[in-house]
Design a protein around this motif. Structure first.
Motif, PDB file in Angstrom:
ATOM      1  N   GLU A 193      21.608  79.321 110.357  1.00 19.18           N
ATOM      2  CA  GLU A 193      21.396  80.532 109.956  1.00 19.18           C
ATOM      3  C   GLU A 193      22.766  81.114 109.267  1.00 19.18           C
ATOM      4  OE1 GLU A 193      18.756  82.275 109.522  1.00 19.18           O
ATOM      5  OE2 GLU A 193      17.404  80.734 110.092  1.00 19.18           O
ATOM      6  N   TRP A 194      23.816  80.719 109.661  1.00 19.01           N
ATOM      7  CA  TRP A 194      25.014  81.349 109.078  1.00 19.01           C
ATOM      8  C   TRP A 194      25.404  81.099 107.535  1.00 19.01           C
ATOM      9  CZ3 TRP A 194      29.237  78.449 107.534  1.00 19.01           C
ATOM     10  CH2 TRP A 194      29.195  77.020 107.871  1.00 19.01           C
ATOM     11  N   TRP A 195      24.784  79.750 107.207  1.00 17.50           N
ATOM     12  CA  TRP A 195      25.224  79.139 105.904  1.00 17.50           C
ATOM     13  C   TRP A 195      24.467  80.338 104.859  1.00 17.50           C
ATOM     14  CZ3 TRP A 195      28.323  76.227 103.749  1.00 17.50           C
ATOM     15  CH2 TRP A 195      28.402  75.832 102.508  1.00 17.50           C
ATOM     16  N   SER A 196      25.471  80.660 103.972  1.00 17.20           N
ATOM     17  CA  SER A 196      25.159  81.569 102.941  1.00 17.20           C
ATOM     18  C   SER A 196      23.731  81.089 101.972  1.00 17.20           C
ATOM     19  CB  SER A 196      26.310  81.872 101.676  1.00 17.20           C
ATOM     20  OG  SER A 196      26.135  82.528 100.758  1.00 17.20           O
ATOM     21  N   GLU A 197      23.075  81.695 101.750  1.00 11.27           N
ATOM     22  CA  GLU A 197      21.857  81.539 100.726  1.00 11.27           C
ATOM     23  C   GLU A 197      22.300  81.277  99.338  1.00 11.27           C
ATOM     24  OE1 GLU A 197      18.904  84.638 101.299  1.00 11.27           O
ATOM     25  OE2 GLU A 197      18.419  83.834 103.312  1.00 11.27           O
ATOM     26  N   SER A 198      23.461  81.850  98.786  1.00  7.60           N
ATOM     27  CA  SER A 198      24.040  81.866  97.535  1.00  7.60           C
ATOM     28  C   SER A 198      24.785  80.447  97.370  1.00  7.60           C
ATOM     29  CB  SER A 198      24.961  82.634  97.183  1.00  7.60           C
ATOM     30  OG  SER A 198      26.223  82.948  98.081  1.00  7.60           O
ATOM     31  N   SER A 199      24.836  79.417  98.344  1.00 11.10           N
ATOM     32  CA  SER A 199      25.439  78.318  98.265  1.00 11.10           C
ATOM     33  C   SER A 199      24.449  77.152  98.114  1.00 11.10           C
ATOM     34  CB  SER A 199      26.360  78.013  99.402  1.00 11.10           C
ATOM     35  OG  SER A 199      27.403  79.118  99.490  1.00 11.10           O
ATOM     36  N   THR A 200      25.091  75.907  97.966  1.00  5.90           N
ATOM     37  CA  THR A 200      24.100  74.702  97.945  1.00  5.90           C
ATOM     38  C   THR A 200      23.334  74.611  99.131  1.00  5.90           C
ATOM     39  OG1 THR A 200      25.871  73.558  96.784  1.00  5.90           O
ATOM     40  CG2 THR A 200      24.146  72.107  97.699  1.00  5.90           C
ATOM     41  N   GLN A 201      21.958  74.339  99.100  1.00  9.46           N
ATOM     42  CA  GLN A 201      20.897  74.290 100.132  1.00  9.46           C
ATOM     43  C   GLN A 201      20.288  72.987 100.496  1.00  9.46           C
ATOM     44  OE1 GLN A 201      20.167  77.164 101.764  1.00  9.46           O
ATOM     45  NE2 GLN A 201      21.696  78.087 100.471  1.00  9.46           N
ATOM     46  N   TYR A 202      20.257  72.184  99.525  1.00  8.99           N
ATOM     47  CA  TYR A 202      19.668  70.696  99.705  1.00  8.99           C
ATOM     48  C   TYR A 202      19.784  69.954  98.778  1.00  8.99           C
ATOM     49  CZ  TYR A 202      15.845  72.476  96.551  1.00  8.99           C
ATOM     50  OH  TYR A 202      15.399  73.076  95.219  1.00  8.99           O
ATOM     51  N   GLY A 203      19.519  68.496  99.018  1.00  7.22           N
ATOM     52  CA  GLY A 203      19.526  67.489  97.915  1.00  7.22           C
ATOM     53  C   GLY A 203      18.442  66.708  97.825  1.00  7.22           C
ATOM     54  N   ASP A 204      18.632  65.572  97.043  1.00  4.42           N
ATOM     55  CA  ASP A 204      17.382  64.414  96.970  1.00  4.42           C
ATOM     56  C   ASP A 204      17.804  63.271  97.744  1.00  4.42           C
ATOM     57  OD1 ASP A 204      15.766  65.778  94.966  1.00  4.42           O
ATOM     58  OD2 ASP A 204      17.486  65.117  93.561  1.00  4.42           O
ATOM     59  N   LEU A 205      16.662  62.813  98.401  1.00  2.00           N
ATOM     60  CA  LEU A 205      17.032  61.500  99.266  1.00  2.00           C
ATOM     61  C   LEU A 205      17.046  60.596  98.234  1.00  2.00           C
ATOM     62  CD1 LEU A 205      17.116  60.917 102.347  1.00  2.00           C
ATOM     63  CD2 LEU A 205      14.809  60.092 102.228  1.00  2.00           C
ATOM     64  N   ARG A 206      18.235  59.682  98.197  1.00  2.00           N
ATOM     65  CA  ARG A 206      18.446  58.618  97.495  1.00  2.00           C
ATOM     66  C   ARG A 206      18.481  57.459  98.005  1.00  2.00           C
ATOM     67  NH1 ARG A 206      19.241  61.057  92.345  1.00  2.00           N
ATOM     68  NH2 ARG A 206      18.790  59.032  91.362  1.00  2.00           N
ATOM     69  N   LYS A 207      18.036  56.082  97.349  1.00  2.00           N
ATOM     70  CA  LYS A 207      18.054  54.899  97.953  1.00  2.00           C
ATOM     71  C   LYS A 207      18.787  53.932  97.042  1.00  2.00           C
ATOM     72  CE  LYS A 207      13.651  55.611 100.464  1.00  2.00           C
ATOM     73  NZ  LYS A 207      12.362  54.925 100.249  1.00  2.00           N
ATOM     74  N   ILE A 208      19.572  52.924  97.604  1.00  2.00           N
ATOM     75  CA  ILE A 208      20.212  51.878  96.896  1.00  2.00           C
ATOM     76  C   ILE A 208      19.745  50.670  97.745  1.00  2.00           C
ATOM     77  CG2 ILE A 208      22.383  52.351  97.800  1.00  2.00           C
ATOM     78  CD1 ILE A 208      23.353  50.943  95.049  1.00  2.00           C
ATOM     79  N   TRP A 209      19.191  49.456  97.195  1.00  2.00           N
ATOM     80  CA  TRP A 209      19.292  48.438  98.015  1.00  2.00           C
ATOM     81  C   TRP A 209      19.639  47.143  97.225  1.00  2.00           C
ATOM     82  CZ3 TRP A 209      15.070  51.256  96.550  1.00  2.00           C
ATOM     83  CH2 TRP A 209      13.978  50.622  95.728  1.00  2.00           C
ATOM     84  N   ILE A 210      20.175  46.300  98.081  1.00  2.00           N
ATOM     85  CA  ILE A 210      20.693  44.913  97.186  1.00  2.00           C
ATOM     86  C   ILE A 210      19.760  43.773  97.971  1.00  2.00           C
ATOM     87  CG2 ILE A 210      22.784  43.555  97.074  1.00  2.00           C
ATOM     88  CD1 ILE A 210      23.431  46.807  98.383  1.00  2.00           C
ATOM     89  N   THR A 211      19.337  42.850  97.042  1.00  2.00           N
ATOM     90  CA  THR A 211      18.597  41.901  97.642  1.00  2.00           C
ATOM     91  C   THR A 211      19.154  40.347  96.857  1.00  2.00           C
ATOM     92  OG1 THR A 211      17.239  41.731  95.479  1.00  2.00           O
ATOM     93  CG2 THR A 211      16.607  43.248  97.202  1.00  2.00           C
ATOM     94  N   ASP A 212      18.423  39.447  96.955  1.00  2.00           N
ATOM     95  CA  ASP A 212      18.924  38.275  96.418  1.00  2.00           C
ATOM     96  C   ASP A 212      18.615  37.913  94.818  1.00  2.00           C
ATOM     97  OD1 ASP A 212      19.508  37.072  98.742  1.00  2.00           O
ATOM     98  OD2 ASP A 212      17.423  36.325  99.178  1.00  2.00           O
ATOM     99  N   ASN A 213      17.947  39.189  94.369  1.00  2.00           N
ATOM    100  CA  ASN A 213      17.665  39.240  92.874  1.00  2.00           C
ATOM    101  C   ASN A 213      18.522  40.322  92.104  1.00  2.00           C
ATOM    102  OD1 ASN A 213      15.634  37.179  93.028  1.00  2.00           O
ATOM    103  ND2 ASN A 213      14.247  38.911  93.945  1.00  2.00           N
ATOM    104  N   GLY A 214      19.453  41.237  92.807  1.00  2.00           N
ATOM    105  CA  GLY A 214      20.296  42.288  92.362  1.00  2.00           C
ATOM    106  C   GLY A 214      20.105  43.702  93.003  1.00  2.00           C
ATOM    107  N   CYS A 215      20.696  44.488  92.517  1.00  2.00           N
ATOM    108  CA  CYS A 215      20.670  45.785  92.929  1.00  2.00           C
ATOM    109  C   CYS A 215      20.001  46.793  92.532  1.00  2.00           C
ATOM    110  CB  CYS A 215      22.220  46.352  92.914  1.00  2.00           C
ATOM    111  SG  CYS A 215      23.650  45.287  93.793  1.00  2.00           S
ATOM    112  N   TYR A 216      19.356  47.731  93.174  1.00  2.00           N
ATOM    113  CA  TYR A 216      18.328  48.452  92.675  1.00  2.00           C
ATOM    114  C   TYR A 216      18.779  50.127  93.319  1.00  2.00           C
ATOM    115  CZ  TYR A 216      15.479  44.460  91.941  1.00  2.00           C
ATOM    116  OH  TYR A 216      15.297  43.155  91.533  1.00  2.00           O
TER     117      TYR A 216
END
Length: 326
Positions: A227-250
């Motif tokens: 509750e203490w975090w200001s509403e005029s500041s950053t609020q949320y992000g995107d959930l991002r994924k990176i994975w490495i396999t035997d074929n490359g990075c994605y």
């Protein structure tokens, strides 16, 4: 565009929140009502002929489940809360990974965002816990204070954070996929939903790809923010994924590099170095915000998962990726 909420049996808390939200007939009616158009809580109460306090509780339950957003707006009698549907569909795939044998998760490691091994940070920057700022804002003092391990949100304009993960499982098992997931957005003054940033990712010192962050998100509260975090500041992000396999990075199902588990030496070094940063010569030097499990929209830190997937199901661009447990 409304998103699809994907969930599985491993995400117990989230599944329980969704089950609770959808267990009430009136909350289902409220969802249907909000799907037509966003509305303030007083309008919801009036439409369903219920007390405003009851409407607010129903709205809070739906928000906690990630099904709707709640955004403060100015009103004639002070601030009001505008509510709208956040997702178009909920996909609950309870036992797919168990029955199909598609993914065998061998190991999961959850590292808090304040547990970085090394850093190089430039202001504007900051670091906060669930309860307060750690050090002064735009000062490096918080980045080396003992309480940094309690960090729940870190932001910087350029520079990097480096984390180190265990690779013992890779050395002793057959592994063909290593995945990292984290919540992130760019960093602007206050917030700016249209503030682009190119965030580079390095594995064991090798740059393997760039995450394009479209904005520093605000305008509604992050689902988990205190509750203490200001509403005029950053609020949320995107959930991002990176994975490495035997074929490359994605990155998010797009192949970004030909580097593999072998070429990155994930199975030979003493650890796995995972570094997130914004280079001074990036196309968009827009910084980044990195979220912990008590800030933003996703209840997780930085998660590494190690898999042995069946050969006919190894992830390629466009294929479904394994779900992340919170």
């Amino acid at each position: 565009m409304k998103s699809v909420l994907e969930i599985n049996l491993m995400e117990k808390e989230k599944l329980a929140d969704i089950g609770k939200a959808l267990s009430s007939p009136i909350r289902l009616d409220i969802l249907y009502y909000l799907a037509e158009k966003p509305a303030i809580i007083s309008d919801v109460a009036k439409y369903f002929n219920i007390p405003a306090s009851s409407a607010a509780l129903h709205i809070k339950t739906l928000e906690n489940a990630g099904l709707i957003f709640v955004q403060p707006i100015p009103g004639s009698k002070g601030s009001q809360k505008l509510c709208g549907v956040l997702v178009s569909r909920v996909d609950i795939d309870l036992f797919h990974t168990i029955i199909s044998g598609k993914n065998q998760m061998l190991y999961q490691e959850n590292i808090p965002i304040g547990s970085y091994f090394n850093y190089d940070v430039y202001p504007p920057c900051g670091i906060v816990s669930e309860t307060s700022y750690l050090g002064a804002e735009d000062s490096l003092s918080g980045f080396f204070c003992p309480d940094r391990f309690k960090a729940q949100l870190i932001w910087l304009s350029k520079g990097f954070l480096e984390y180190r993960f265990s690779n013992n499982v890779i050395k002793t098992h057959t592994v063909n996929k290593v995945q990292f997931t984290f919540e992130i957005c760019s960093e602007a003054l206050g917030y700016n939903n249209n503030w682009r940033s190119d965030v580079s990712l390095w594995i064991n010192g090798i740059e393997v790809g760039i995450i394009e962050c479209p904005g520093d998100y605000g305008g509604r509260r992050g689902r988990l923010n205190p509750e203490w975090w200001s509403e005029s500041s950053t609020q949320y992000g995107d959930l991002r994924k990176i994975w490495i396999t035997d074929n490359g990075c994605y990155i998010d199902e797009i192949k970004v590099s030909d580097h593999t588990i072998k070429s990155l030496q994930l199975d030979t070094l003493n650890y796995i170095s995972f570094k997130i940063g914004v280079k001074p010569d990036a196309r968009y030097v827009g910084g980044f915000n990195l979220f912990g499990e008590k800030f933003g929209d996703y209840s997780q830190n930085i998660i590494m998962e190690i898999y042995n997937e069946r050969a006919d199901h190894c992830s390629e661009p466009g294929e479904e990726t394994p779900p992340v447990s919170n």
